[in-house]
Scaffold this motif. Sequence first.
Motif, PDB file in Angstrom:
ATOM      1  N   VAL A   8       0.837  -1.196   0.000  1.00 18.77           N
ATOM      2  CA  VAL A   8       0.000   0.000   0.000  1.00 18.77           C
ATOM      3  C   VAL A   8       0.872   1.246   0.000  1.00 18.77           C
ATOM      4  O   VAL A   8       1.819   1.367   0.784  1.00 18.77           O
ATOM      5  CB  VAL A   8      -0.924   0.008   1.236  1.00 18.77           C
ATOM      6  N   SER A  10      -0.752   4.561  -0.285  1.00 19.08           N
ATOM      7  CA  SER A  10      -1.484   5.699   0.298  1.00 19.08           C
ATOM      8  C   SER A  10      -2.858   5.282   0.781  1.00 19.08           C
ATOM      9  O   SER A  10      -3.473   4.351   0.239  1.00 19.08           O
ATOM     10  CB  SER A  10      -1.638   6.835  -0.724  1.00 19.08           C
ATOM     11  N   VAL A  11      -3.310   5.956   1.822  1.00 16.29           N
ATOM     12  CA  VAL A  11      -4.667   5.813   2.332  1.00 16.29           C
ATOM     13  C   VAL A  11      -5.219   7.225   2.519  1.00 16.29           C
ATOM     14  O   VAL A  11      -4.666   8.011   3.298  1.00 16.29           O
ATOM     15  CB  VAL A  11      -4.718   5.056   3.673  1.00 16.29           C
ATOM     16  N   GLN A  13      -8.421   9.567   3.555  1.00 18.34           N
ATOM     17  CA  GLN A  13      -9.710   9.588   4.251  1.00 18.34           C
ATOM     18  C   GLN A  13     -10.525  10.787   3.808  1.00 18.34           C
ATOM     19  O   GLN A  13      -9.992  11.890   3.636  1.00 18.34           O
ATOM     20  CB  GLN A  13      -9.494   9.661   5.762  1.00 18.34           C
ATOM     21  N   PHE A  30     -12.539   5.616   2.810  1.00 20.15           N
ATOM     22  CA  PHE A  30     -11.090   5.468   2.750  1.00 20.15           C
ATOM     23  C   PHE A  30     -10.722   4.947   1.360  1.00 20.15           C
ATOM     24  O   PHE A  30     -11.228   3.899   0.933  1.00 20.15           O
ATOM     25  CB  PHE A  30     -10.590   4.496   3.818  1.00 20.15           C
ATOM     26  N   THR A  31      -9.866   5.680   0.679  1.00 20.51           N
ATOM     27  CA  THR A  31      -9.378   5.258  -0.633  1.00 20.51           C
ATOM     28  C   THR A  31      -7.963   4.723  -0.465  1.00 20.51           C
ATOM     29  O   THR A  31      -7.054   5.456  -0.062  1.00 20.51           O
ATOM     30  CB  THR A  31      -9.395   6.430  -1.624  1.00 20.51           C
ATOM     31  N   VAL A  32      -7.771   3.426  -0.768  1.00 20.39           N
ATOM     32  CA  VAL A  32      -6.491   2.746  -0.568  1.00 20.39           C
ATOM     33  C   VAL A  32      -5.870   2.448  -1.937  1.00 20.39           C
ATOM     34  O   VAL A  32      -6.514   1.851  -2.808  1.00 20.39           O
ATOM     35  CB  VAL A  32      -6.675   1.436   0.225  1.00 20.39           C
ATOM     36  N   ARG A  33      -4.609   2.847  -2.127  1.00 17.79           N
ATOM     37  CA  ARG A  33      -3.899   2.609  -3.395  1.00 17.79           C
ATOM     38  C   ARG A  33      -2.593   1.866  -3.127  1.00 17.79           C
ATOM     39  O   ARG A  33      -1.956   2.064  -2.083  1.00 17.79           O
ATOM     40  CB  ARG A  33      -3.592   3.933  -4.102  1.00 17.79           C
ATOM     41  N   ASP A  34      -2.206   1.017  -4.113  1.00 17.34           N
ATOM     42  CA  ASP A  34      -0.911   0.355  -4.009  1.00 17.34           C
ATOM     43  C   ASP A  34       0.019   0.862  -5.108  1.00 17.34           C
ATOM     44  O   ASP A  34      -0.377   1.674  -5.962  1.00 17.34           O
ATOM     45  CB  ASP A  34      -1.052  -1.164  -4.034  1.00 17.34           C
ATOM     46  N   GLU A  39      -6.728   0.398  -6.799  1.00 17.74           N
ATOM     47  CA  GLU A  39      -7.434   1.289  -5.854  1.00 17.74           C
ATOM     48  C   GLU A  39      -8.690   0.613  -5.328  1.00 17.74           C
ATOM     49  O   GLU A  39      -9.424  -0.040  -6.072  1.00 17.74           O
ATOM     50  CB  GLU A  39      -7.800   2.595  -6.559  1.00 17.74           C
ATOM     51  N   THR A  40      -8.908   0.754  -4.022  1.00 14.17           N
ATOM     52  CA  THR A  40     -10.116   0.234  -3.378  1.00 14.17           C
ATOM     53  C   THR A  40     -10.689   1.316  -2.463  1.00 14.17           C
ATOM     54  O   THR A  40      -9.936   1.998  -1.764  1.00 14.17           O
ATOM     55  CB  THR A  40      -9.812  -1.024  -2.533  1.00 14.17           C
TER      56      THR A  40
END
Length: 556
Positions: A8, A10-11, A13, A30-34, A39-40
């Motif tokens: 990951v 970045s997260v 909010q 919460f947008t989570v990127r690797d 992206e989720t």
Amino acid sequence: MRSDLVGVTSVVQSPDASTVRPLGSHAVSFTVRDAAGNETIVQTSVTIAFDRAAPPAQVTVGARTGTAAPGAGTVGGPPAGTVLSAFGPPAIGDFRDMAARVVMLAGRTKLAGIHVEDGAGAGALPAFQGGAAPGIASADVTFKSFLDPVIAPDGTIAFAATLKGAKPAEDQGVWTDAFGPIALVLREGGGVPGFGSAAVKLKSVTSLSLRDGRLLALLKLAPAKGIVTAGKDDVALVELDGTSSGTVLLRTGWDFMGSKIKTIATLAPALGSAGHGRWHADDTVAAKITLLDKRVFVVSVDAGTITVLVRAGEDDPGLGIKLSKLGVPALADGSMLAVQGTRGLPPGPTPDTANELLFLVDPPALVPVLHGGTSTADPNTVFSTFFDPVANAQGMMLFLATIRGNGVKAANKTGLWSFDGNTSTTAKVARLGESAPGKDGLALADAVWSGFSSYALPDGAGAGAVFVAKLAGKAVTAKNKTGLWAADSTGTLRLLLRTNQALTVGAGTKQLASMMLLNAPPGAFGARRSYNSTGSVAVLATFTDKTQAVLRLDVP
């Protein structure tokens, strides 16, 4: 199953963690990127609430007489050495901010003002006698006197004041910080937002109510030839949503249902519940209007749209009965509304109270939930007559009523009852002649209720009845006969405060001589002020040594 090991990066909010949010439930994502660009988005909700105090009620002493006035001796503040001398009944917001009219002493000179205090106890004087009045161009025109302020759930305030140095026809106005810094929004002799004509001028303001970002004003208009006629179309209810923008919600003289509006009842006290803010919820206001042809309607007004909820004087197709009278409505959350009414029945050989009705209105449904003759929560008794009920956003109704039946006499025929609209159940809260509970919820010795002064039903999780009542009995004297009770978050009824009670004030102890709350002060007749939605009650306490203090009581 497929996966990657890039990790990951970045997260994010939304809203940002530093964003201040009001009480209540709020959506958070919460947008989570690797590192590979995947992206989720995950969504949840967060509920912000105050912790309810452990029993007994927690009493916090706020501003009190004899202490220094906030800002005394500073630029823009009152003179050095100014102290607080007396208060009006306080209003409280959901963040426990309190606002009250205050009298101060600068030497031998009395100064009026508006005192505010945040939830942490920090005080301020946003307006005081002799101080500059925002929106007034002349430096020679200053504040002179004030009516009791109103407060919104978010802590913003509004107040009516009189000016010194202005012409008599222009010396009154309304100020608020609901739209930014404190600003003048209505002035006697000036234009009224929402009318769209400079010829329509304000004569006086009768009552105010403030919710977050919306200020309601019931007012009288100055006569103007061909535009405003005294006694015909000079009363209006206006909603302000900015310092110079607004909407006319109701006005006498308007065409309505084939007739014209003669009177408007709103932002006014109701019998039995003078201190309950029953008229204004969110963006909606309730009113009782009477037409020239004598028909009576209970209506709600939202964004200028008038919706008829209950009508009297004609057959109601929803009920199949003719209502002869209607009480004043209690609006809860913009939809739920409670109202008392009377239906016409053929006369019988004995007095018949079956014509007495209580309604819960959840548009478009109109439901008569109780009537005279309905069984109460007490054995062998039925309801006889009803006072105007109050309601909250949880679908609850609280009402004062008289009963009849075995063992009922003048000393015990009146009581407070609740009705749960979710389960259609009725429960007794308190009845004259019965033992009153103490702080622990257990019955006081030799003390029974002898009268109910005023009652309210707050919104919010775990909210229950709040009321002021009188006591009688062997253990009751003139000094300790008045009390304040509330249902805690578990439903247990507890004594919060009682006259002659010892309270810690400053470095010493004082005896409570009297308390003021759940009343309807001039200028704010129908506004919620003594309670909030987060479990707190605001009280003006006067002690036996004639000093005063503003108290906040946090209900368990």
